[in-house]
Write a protein that holds these residues in place. Structure first.
Motif, PDB file in Angstrom:
ATOM      1  N   LEU A  53      16.300  -4.532   3.199  1.00 15.24           N
ATOM      2  CA  LEU A  53      15.994  -3.844   1.899  1.00 15.24           C
ATOM      3  C   LEU A  53      15.836  -5.008   0.833  1.00 15.24           C
ATOM      4  O   LEU A  53      14.910  -3.658  -0.246  1.00 15.24           O
ATOM      5  N   TYR A  54      15.882  -5.539   0.333  1.00  9.79           N
ATOM      6  CA  TYR A  54      15.702  -6.612  -1.291  1.00  9.79           C
ATOM      7  C   TYR A  54      14.043  -5.960  -1.028  1.00  9.79           C
ATOM      8  O   TYR A  54      13.387  -6.559  -1.595  1.00  9.79           O
ATOM      9  N   SER A  55      13.587  -6.119   0.463  1.00  4.66           N
ATOM     10  CA  SER A  55      11.961  -7.013   0.764  1.00  4.66           C
ATOM     11  C   SER A  55      11.629  -5.180  -0.031  1.00  4.66           C
ATOM     12  O   SER A  55      10.548  -5.229  -0.012  1.00  4.66           O
ATOM     13  N   LEU A  56      12.087  -4.159  -0.119  1.00  2.00           N
ATOM     14  CA  LEU A  56      11.153  -2.785  -0.055  1.00  2.00           C
ATOM     15  C   LEU A  56      10.972  -2.942  -1.841  1.00  2.00           C
ATOM     16  O   LEU A  56      10.007  -1.878  -1.797  1.00  2.00           O
ATOM     17  N   SER A  57      11.397  -4.145  -2.002  1.00  2.00           N
ATOM     18  CA  SER A  57      11.032  -3.590  -4.208  1.00  2.00           C
ATOM     19  C   SER A  57       9.806  -5.046  -3.611  1.00  2.00           C
ATOM     20  O   SER A  57       9.442  -4.255  -4.805  1.00  2.00           O
ATOM     21  N   PHE A  58       9.070  -4.774  -2.857  1.00  2.00           N
ATOM     22  CA  PHE A  58       7.971  -5.242  -3.124  1.00  2.00           C
ATOM     23  C   PHE A  58       7.184  -4.592  -3.423  1.00  2.00           C
ATOM     24  O   PHE A  58       6.230  -4.702  -3.636  1.00  2.00           O
ATOM     25  N   PHE A  59       7.150  -3.468  -3.009  1.00  2.00           N
ATOM     26  CA  PHE A  59       6.505  -2.440  -3.345  1.00  2.00           C
ATOM     27  C   PHE A  59       5.814  -1.917  -4.237  1.00  2.00           C
ATOM     28  O   PHE A  59       4.975  -1.602  -4.602  1.00  2.00           O
ATOM     29  N   GLY A  60       6.941  -1.702  -5.465  1.00  2.00           N
ATOM     30  CA  GLY A  60       7.004  -2.084  -6.277  1.00  2.00           C
ATOM     31  C   GLY A  60       6.242  -2.976  -7.769  1.00  2.00           C
ATOM     32  O   GLY A  60       6.219  -2.159  -8.625  1.00  2.00           O
ATOM     33  N   LYS A  61       5.562  -4.104  -6.929  1.00  2.00           N
ATOM     34  CA  LYS A  61       5.610  -5.040  -8.400  1.00  2.00           C
ATOM     35  C   LYS A  61       4.019  -5.160  -7.286  1.00  2.00           C
ATOM     36  O   LYS A  61       3.185  -4.832  -7.023  1.00  2.00           O
ATOM     37  N   ARG A  62       3.979  -4.543  -9.038  1.00  2.00           N
ATOM     38  CA  ARG A  62       2.103  -5.524  -8.929  1.00  2.00           C
ATOM     39  C   ARG A  62       2.074  -6.470  -9.440  1.00  2.00           C
ATOM     40  O   ARG A  62       2.294  -7.880  -9.411  1.00  2.00           O
TER      41      ARG A  62
END
Length: 68
Positions: A53-62
């Motif tokens: 679930l935390y790794s989903l935030s990797f999609f929003g990182k530039r």
């Protein structure tokens, strides 16, 4: 990369390898190491799920690309 990102990525990789072993060979590595739904194996499964679930935030990182 932040330390939390590295830990989450490591747990996601462990989970992916475990699911690959289950899918291809019917072998659950976590269960064989720590027992079938023992308290520790449940903690491992929970941590892998949270890391996913935390790794989903990797999609929003530039990421910054190096300038040439």
């Amino acid at each position: 990369m932040k330390t939390l990102d590295i830990i989450a990525l490591t747990l996601v990789i462990i989970g992916a390898i475990n699911w690959g072993l289950i899918g291809f060979f019917g072998f659950d590595l976590v269960a064989s190491l720590f027992g079938e739904m023992s308290a520790f194996s449940r903690v491992v499964y929970a941590l892998v799920g949270i890391a996913g679930l935390y790794s989903l935030s990797f999609f929003g990182k530039r990421t910054e690309s190096p300038r040439t």
